[in-house]
Design a protein around this motif. Structure first.
Motif, PDB file in Angstrom:
ATOM      1  N   ALA A 211       0.883  -1.046  -0.051  1.00 38.22           N
ATOM      2  CA  ALA A 211       0.057  -0.059  -0.148  1.00 38.22           C
ATOM      3  C   ALA A 211       0.938   1.284   0.048  1.00 38.22           C
ATOM      4  O   ALA A 211       2.013   1.165   0.386  1.00 38.22           O
ATOM      5  CB  ALA A 211      -0.733   0.012   1.198  1.00 38.22           C
ATOM      6  N   ALA A 212       0.265   2.129  -0.190  1.00 40.29           N
ATOM      7  CA  ALA A 212       1.021   3.576  -0.411  1.00 40.29           C
ATOM      8  C   ALA A 212       0.555   4.463   0.838  1.00 40.29           C
ATOM      9  O   ALA A 212      -0.574   4.365   1.067  1.00 40.29           O
ATOM     10  CB  ALA A 212       1.172   4.239  -1.955  1.00 40.29           C
ATOM     11  N   GLY A 213       1.423   5.268   1.334  1.00 43.99           N
ATOM     12  CA  GLY A 213       0.798   6.438   2.222  1.00 43.99           C
ATOM     13  C   GLY A 213       1.229   8.017   1.853  1.00 43.99           C
ATOM     14  O   GLY A 213       2.511   8.109   1.153  1.00 43.99           O
ATOM     15  N   PHE A 214       0.409   8.849   2.029  1.00 45.77           N
ATOM     16  CA  PHE A 214       0.531  10.269   1.527  1.00 45.77           C
ATOM     17  C   PHE A 214       0.240  11.013   2.765  1.00 45.77           C
ATOM     18  O   PHE A 214      -0.746  10.688   3.497  1.00 45.77           O
ATOM     19  CB  PHE A 214      -0.401  10.464   0.526  1.00 45.77           C
TER      20      PHE A 214
ATOM     21  N   ALA B 139       2.275  -3.399   8.696  1.00 42.80           N
ATOM     22  CA  ALA B 139       3.189  -3.488   7.479  1.00 42.80           C
ATOM     23  C   ALA B 139       4.486  -4.405   8.137  1.00 42.80           C
ATOM     24  O   ALA B 139       4.911  -3.902   9.040  1.00 42.80           O
ATOM     25  CB  ALA B 139       3.594  -2.490   6.822  1.00 42.80           C
ATOM     26  N   GLY B 140       5.199  -5.270   7.448  1.00 42.03           N
ATOM     27  CA  GLY B 140       6.413  -5.987   7.707  1.00 42.03           C
ATOM     28  C   GLY B 140       7.416  -5.011   7.562  1.00 42.03           C
ATOM     29  O   GLY B 140       8.445  -4.773   8.516  1.00 42.03           O
TER      30      GLY B 140
ATOM     31  N   LYS C 187       0.399  -7.152   6.714  1.00 36.24           N
ATOM     32  CA  LYS C 187      -0.015  -8.283   7.435  1.00 36.24           C
ATOM     33  C   LYS C 187      -1.373  -8.569   7.164  1.00 36.24           C
ATOM     34  O   LYS C 187      -2.243  -9.632   7.454  1.00 36.24           O
ATOM     35  CB  LYS C 187       0.354  -8.113   8.898  1.00 36.24           C
ATOM     36  N   ARG C 188      -2.304  -7.543   6.589  1.00 30.92           N
ATOM     37  CA  ARG C 188      -3.577  -7.924   6.432  1.00 30.92           C
ATOM     38  C   ARG C 188      -3.897  -6.648   5.145  1.00 30.92           C
ATOM     39  O   ARG C 188      -3.087  -5.533   5.382  1.00 30.92           O
ATOM     40  CB  ARG C 188      -4.617  -7.706   7.549  1.00 30.92           C
TER      41      ARG C 188
ATOM     42  N   VAL D 104      -5.240   3.256   9.910  1.00 35.95           N
ATOM     43  CA  VAL D 104      -4.066   2.449  10.025  1.00 35.95           C
ATOM     44  C   VAL D 104      -3.018   3.307  11.017  1.00 35.95           C
ATOM     45  O   VAL D 104      -2.967   4.516  10.748  1.00 35.95           O
ATOM     46  CB  VAL D 104      -3.475   2.212   8.663  1.00 35.95           C
ATOM     47  N   SER D 105      -2.303   2.617  11.909  1.00 36.75           N
ATOM     48  CA  SER D 105      -1.385   3.434  12.632  1.00 36.75           C
ATOM     49  C   SER D 105       0.108   3.489  11.945  1.00 36.75           C
ATOM     50  O   SER D 105       0.633   2.641  11.288  1.00 36.75           O
ATOM     51  CB  SER D 105      -1.124   2.507  14.025  1.00 36.75           C
ATOM     52  N   LEU D 106       0.553   4.706  12.036  1.00 36.53           N
ATOM     53  CA  LEU D 106       1.757   5.089  11.282  1.00 36.53           C
ATOM     54  C   LEU D 106       2.693   5.813  12.189  1.00 36.53           C
ATOM     55  O   LEU D 106       2.072   6.864  12.677  1.00 36.53           O
ATOM     56  CB  LEU D 106       1.397   5.887  10.018  1.00 36.53           C
ATOM     57  N   THR D 107       3.999   5.286  12.361  1.00 39.21           N
ATOM     58  CA  THR D 107       4.785   6.197  13.010  1.00 39.21           C
ATOM     59  C   THR D 107       5.865   6.823  12.210  1.00 39.21           C
ATOM     60  O   THR D 107       6.662   5.782  11.591  1.00 39.21           O
ATOM     61  CB  THR D 107       5.357   5.291  14.133  1.00 39.21           C
TER      62      THR D 107
END
Length: 168
Positions: free
Chosen positions: A59-62, A82-83, A124-125, A133-136
């Motif tokens: 997937a992509a994130g912006f 995500a792995g 992972k899913r 979705v949690s993003l750090t």
């Protein structure tokens, strides 16, 4: 004559001391000025989204990263789904993995479709529209920032020109 010479030497010595003190203070002023570029970054994430992925494993994130302080560097990102998460730039239609991105002082760093972006790999899913979705995000100087990123429809395009339409 001896008294005059002594008075003149004292005046010159006093003048030299005053000049030295003034130059020292001026030097301190320069240090304070150069410290502005080393000021603590003040980072804020806005407009974050992930288009619902079409593939099961990627997937992509912006987002936009705004900085109202000193310069910093985005060095990595992680996500609970995500792995691995990698940083990418796109120039002339060519995608390239990057080790980091500069976050300019009193500026912003854009991650937008067709440009800089995150790649969430080894999912992972598969996230679905409407989920978060949690993003750090991790930085060279600043503490990590964790954001809950909404998953939008696969064709989502943020309204970037709304303010220009409002001014017509």
């Amino acid at each position: 004559m001896n008294h005059r010479t002594t008075t003149r030497r004292r005046a010159l010595t006093g003048g030299a001391l005053a000049l030295t003190a003034a130059l020292t203070l001026a030097g301190c002023g320069d240090d304070v000025g150069s410290g502005d570029k080393d000021a603590k970054p003040e980072l804020k994430v806005s407009g974050a989204y992930i288009p619902q992925p079409t593939m099961d494993d990627m997937a992509a994130g912006f987002f936009t990263l705004t900085n109202k302080g000193g310069a910093d560097k985005l060095t990595s990102a992680t996500s609970d789904i995500a792995g691995s998460v990698t940083l990418h730039s796109t120039k002339g239609g060519v995608m390239k993995e990057e080790k980091s991105f500069d976050v300019p002082a009193n500026g912003h760093l854009d991650f937008a479709s067709g440009g800089n972006h995150l790649m969430l790999e080894k999912l992972k899913r598969k996230p679905k529209q409407g989920e978060k979705v949690s993003l750090t995000l991790r930085f060279q100087k600043s503490d990590p920032i964790t954001v809950e990123v909404p998953v939008k429809e696969a064709t989502y395009k943020p309204a970037q020109h709304d303010t220009s339409h409002n001014s017509h």
